[in-house]
Scaffold this motif. Sequence first.
Motif, PDB file in Angstrom:
ATOM      1  N   ASN A  82     -77.613  86.637 -77.669  1.00  0.00           N
ATOM      2  CA  ASN A  82     -78.187  86.029 -76.671  1.00  0.00           C
ATOM      3  C   ASN A  82     -79.768  86.259 -76.773  1.00  0.00           C
ATOM      4  OD1 ASN A  82     -75.933  85.719 -75.168  1.00  0.00           O
ATOM      5  ND2 ASN A  82     -75.986  87.694 -74.077  1.00  0.00           N
ATOM      6  N   LEU A  83     -80.243  87.132 -77.664  1.00  0.00           N
ATOM      7  CA  LEU A  83     -81.717  87.126 -77.878  1.00  0.00           C
ATOM      8  C   LEU A  83     -82.211  85.701 -78.761  1.00  0.00           C
ATOM      9  CD1 LEU A  83     -82.418  90.667 -78.566  1.00  0.00           C
ATOM     10  CD2 LEU A  83     -83.669  89.355 -77.097  1.00  0.00           C
ATOM     11  N   LYS A  84     -81.174  85.519 -79.825  1.00  0.00           N
ATOM     12  CA  LYS A  84     -81.532  84.498 -80.615  1.00  0.00           C
ATOM     13  C   LYS A  84     -81.119  83.081 -79.962  1.00  0.00           C
ATOM     14  CE  LYS A  84     -79.722  82.745 -85.334  1.00  0.00           C
ATOM     15  NZ  LYS A  84     -79.064  83.193 -86.566  1.00  0.00           N
ATOM     16  N   GLY A  85     -80.209  83.330 -78.952  1.00  0.00           N
ATOM     17  CA  GLY A  85     -80.277  81.887 -78.355  1.00  0.00           C
ATOM     18  C   GLY A  85     -81.120  81.587 -77.226  1.00  0.00           C
ATOM     19  N   GLY A  86     -81.984  82.570 -76.925  1.00  0.00           N
ATOM     20  CA  GLY A  86     -83.060  82.090 -76.080  1.00  0.00           C
ATOM     21  C   GLY A  86     -82.481  82.537 -74.515  1.00  0.00           C
ATOM     22  N   THR A  87     -81.509  83.247 -74.364  1.00  0.00           N
ATOM     23  CA  THR A  87     -80.874  83.416 -73.186  1.00  0.00           C
ATOM     24  C   THR A  87     -81.234  84.934 -72.656  1.00  0.00           C
ATOM     25  OG1 THR A  87     -78.861  84.109 -73.887  1.00  0.00           O
ATOM     26  CG2 THR A  87     -79.185  81.855 -73.103  1.00  0.00           C
ATOM     27  N   LEU A  88     -81.621  85.743 -73.337  1.00  0.00           N
ATOM     28  CA  LEU A  88     -81.939  86.970 -72.868  1.00  0.00           C
ATOM     29  C   LEU A  88     -83.512  87.416 -73.601  1.00  0.00           C
ATOM     30  CD1 LEU A  88     -81.317  89.812 -72.049  1.00  0.00           C
ATOM     31  CD2 LEU A  88     -80.507  90.406 -74.457  1.00  0.00           C
ATOM     32  N   GLN A 102     -87.846  86.019 -86.864  1.00  0.00           N
ATOM     33  CA  GLN A 102     -87.883  84.538 -86.346  1.00  0.00           C
ATOM     34  C   GLN A 102     -87.869  84.374 -84.902  1.00  0.00           C
ATOM     35  OE1 GLN A 102     -85.281  82.150 -89.099  1.00  0.00           O
ATOM     36  NE2 GLN A 102     -85.837  83.336 -90.766  1.00  0.00           N
ATOM     37  N   PHE A 103     -87.249  85.048 -84.349  1.00  0.00           N
ATOM     38  CA  PHE A 103     -86.803  84.640 -82.870  1.00  0.00           C
ATOM     39  C   PHE A 103     -87.007  86.022 -81.936  1.00  0.00           C
ATOM     40  CE2 PHE A 103     -82.734  86.350 -84.460  1.00  0.00           C
ATOM     41  CZ  PHE A 103     -82.453  87.315 -83.508  1.00  0.00           C
ATOM     42  N   ALA A 104     -87.748  87.143 -82.386  1.00  0.00           N
ATOM     43  CA  ALA A 104     -88.105  88.176 -81.733  1.00  0.00           C
ATOM     44  C   ALA A 104     -89.213  89.096 -82.075  1.00  0.00           C
ATOM     45  CB  ALA A 104     -87.046  89.117 -81.474  1.00  0.00           C
ATOM     46  N   ARG A 105     -90.036  89.406 -81.228  1.00  0.00           N
ATOM     47  CA  ARG A 105     -91.184  90.613 -81.663  1.00  0.00           C
ATOM     48  C   ARG A 105     -90.586  91.792 -81.562  1.00  0.00           C
ATOM     49  NH1 ARG A 105     -93.910  86.613 -78.737  1.00  0.00           N
ATOM     50  NH2 ARG A 105     -95.508  85.496 -80.009  1.00  0.00           N
ATOM     51  N   PHE A 106     -90.946  92.758 -82.381  1.00  0.00           N
ATOM     52  CA  PHE A 106     -90.211  94.198 -82.272  1.00  0.00           C
ATOM     53  C   PHE A 106     -91.884  95.079 -82.006  1.00  0.00           C
ATOM     54  CE2 PHE A 106     -85.987  93.774 -83.881  1.00  0.00           C
ATOM     55  CZ  PHE A 106     -86.068  92.500 -84.227  1.00  0.00           C
ATOM     56  N   LEU A 107     -91.664  95.889 -81.108  1.00  0.00           N
ATOM     57  CA  LEU A 107     -92.817  96.965 -80.773  1.00  0.00           C
ATOM     58  C   LEU A 107     -92.203  98.235 -80.887  1.00  0.00           C
ATOM     59  CD1 LEU A 107     -94.226  95.377 -77.493  1.00  0.00           C
ATOM     60  CD2 LEU A 107     -94.667  94.614 -79.875  1.00  0.00           C
ATOM     61  N   PRO A 108     -92.322  98.903 -82.259  1.00  0.00           N
ATOM     62  CA  PRO A 108     -91.758 100.177 -82.412  1.00  0.00           C
ATOM     63  C   PRO A 108     -92.346 101.230 -81.524  1.00  0.00           C
ATOM     64  CG  PRO A 108     -92.606  98.972 -84.653  1.00  0.00           C
ATOM     65  CD  PRO A 108     -93.250  98.291 -83.181  1.00  0.00           C
ATOM     66  N   SER A 224     -87.967  88.389 -76.763  1.00  0.00           N
ATOM     67  CA  SER A 224     -87.805  87.161 -77.217  1.00  0.00           C
ATOM     68  C   SER A 224     -89.122  86.253 -77.416  1.00  0.00           C
ATOM     69  CB  SER A 224     -86.715  86.538 -76.039  1.00  0.00           C
ATOM     70  OG  SER A 224     -86.884  85.043 -76.237  1.00  0.00           O
ATOM     71  N   ARG A 225     -89.243  85.814 -78.461  1.00  0.00           N
ATOM     72  CA  ARG A 225     -90.513  85.003 -78.618  1.00  0.00           C
ATOM     73  C   ARG A 225     -90.478  83.639 -77.787  1.00  0.00           C
ATOM     74  NH1 ARG A 225     -93.335  86.014 -83.209  1.00  0.00           N
ATOM     75  NH2 ARG A 225     -92.520  87.431 -84.676  1.00  0.00           N
ATOM     76  N   GLN A 226     -89.306  83.229 -77.319  1.00  0.00           N
ATOM     77  CA  GLN A 226     -89.115  82.042 -76.745  1.00  0.00           C
ATOM     78  C   GLN A 226     -89.132  82.360 -75.289  1.00  0.00           C
ATOM     79  OE1 GLN A 226     -85.515  80.073 -77.121  1.00  0.00           O
ATOM     80  NE2 GLN A 226     -85.480  78.830 -75.478  1.00  0.00           N
ATOM     81  N   LEU A 227     -89.004  83.669 -74.654  1.00  0.00           N
ATOM     82  CA  LEU A 227     -88.961  83.960 -73.315  1.00  0.00           C
ATOM     83  C   LEU A 227     -90.158  84.831 -72.721  1.00  0.00           C
ATOM     84  CD1 LEU A 227     -85.029  84.268 -72.642  1.00  0.00           C
ATOM     85  CD2 LEU A 227     -86.645  82.145 -72.448  1.00  0.00           C
ATOM     86  N   ILE A 228     -90.538  85.644 -73.632  1.00  0.00           N
ATOM     87  CA  ILE A 228     -91.769  86.650 -73.393  1.00  0.00           C
ATOM     88  C   ILE A 228     -93.188  86.329 -73.952  1.00  0.00           C
ATOM     89  CG2 ILE A 228     -92.617  88.873 -73.469  1.00  0.00           C
ATOM     90  CD1 ILE A 228     -90.258  88.843 -71.845  1.00  0.00           C
ATOM     91  N   PRO A 229     -93.947  85.538 -73.240  1.00  0.00           N
ATOM     92  CA  PRO A 229     -95.453  85.087 -73.602  1.00  0.00           C
ATOM     93  C   PRO A 229     -95.873  86.398 -74.684  1.00  0.00           C
ATOM     94  CG  PRO A 229     -95.056  84.753 -71.438  1.00  0.00           C
ATOM     95  CD  PRO A 229     -93.857  85.565 -71.803  1.00  0.00           C
TER      96      PRO A 229
END
Length: 268
Positions: A82-88, A102-108, A224-229
Amino acid sequence: MLKRHFLAGALLCCVGAPRAAPLPAFDCGDIAVAFYEHGALYYRDGNGQWAGIDKDIVDELGKRLGCRFHASVDSRVRIWTNLKGGTLPMSVSGIATPERLQFARFLPYFTSRNYVLLQKNSKPAVHDLASFLAEPGYKVAVIKSFKHGPTYDAWLAQLRKEGRVYETADYGSLIRLFKLGRVQAVLALNTSLAPLSRQRDLADGVRILDWAPKDVIVGGLVLSRQLIPEATAEQFAQAIHAMREDGTLRAIYSRHVGAELAAGMFNF
């Protein structure tokens, strides 16, 4: 250890000097976040309520930033799909890889390590990764889509070629396979060891072994890079930094795994 250039791509801000003042008020709105059950990270407490390090981190972010998080519980496979598909929009305690970046940012927000849980009645000669491989009848179970660090992932790749790896959907299924003797070993984060030790039907029949002492797992929020500014992600990163500096992270870790283990969870 995860390559530092992967982490550099994941981090939105660097750890620096403590902030002089609290973060300003910031309303990030409504955000759906998916959790997954796993040891001290996310579990049901004695009253049947969800608890854990991941929950406390997200709750604290909501208090500090004014976010309204809408929680769900799902399998790790569906979460990544779902993260990769832009629905989560968001998940927790994720591990960065080149593909995922490529599709998400990670905040350790924590580091951990994997240990091998080996059936106590296994052959004494099985004492490391190589000797386990040398026993063709021995199998291991892992949670599908999990990353375990370079040493264990390379070992698992060899075992998969021989059809000796069970892929489970969740943590509960993993432990059930082990208890039933369907596999001789499972991998567990050190954040899972304390909850496991309280299961009497398991604790007496297991050897806990450290077969990859140099591997470190870095877990963090997955956005999600797509859903979270990016601006929202930056606010999250600053809040996590502040939580580290003011002792909030240490208090959260200690509450769920004890002070000794908590002290080693800051190597991110």
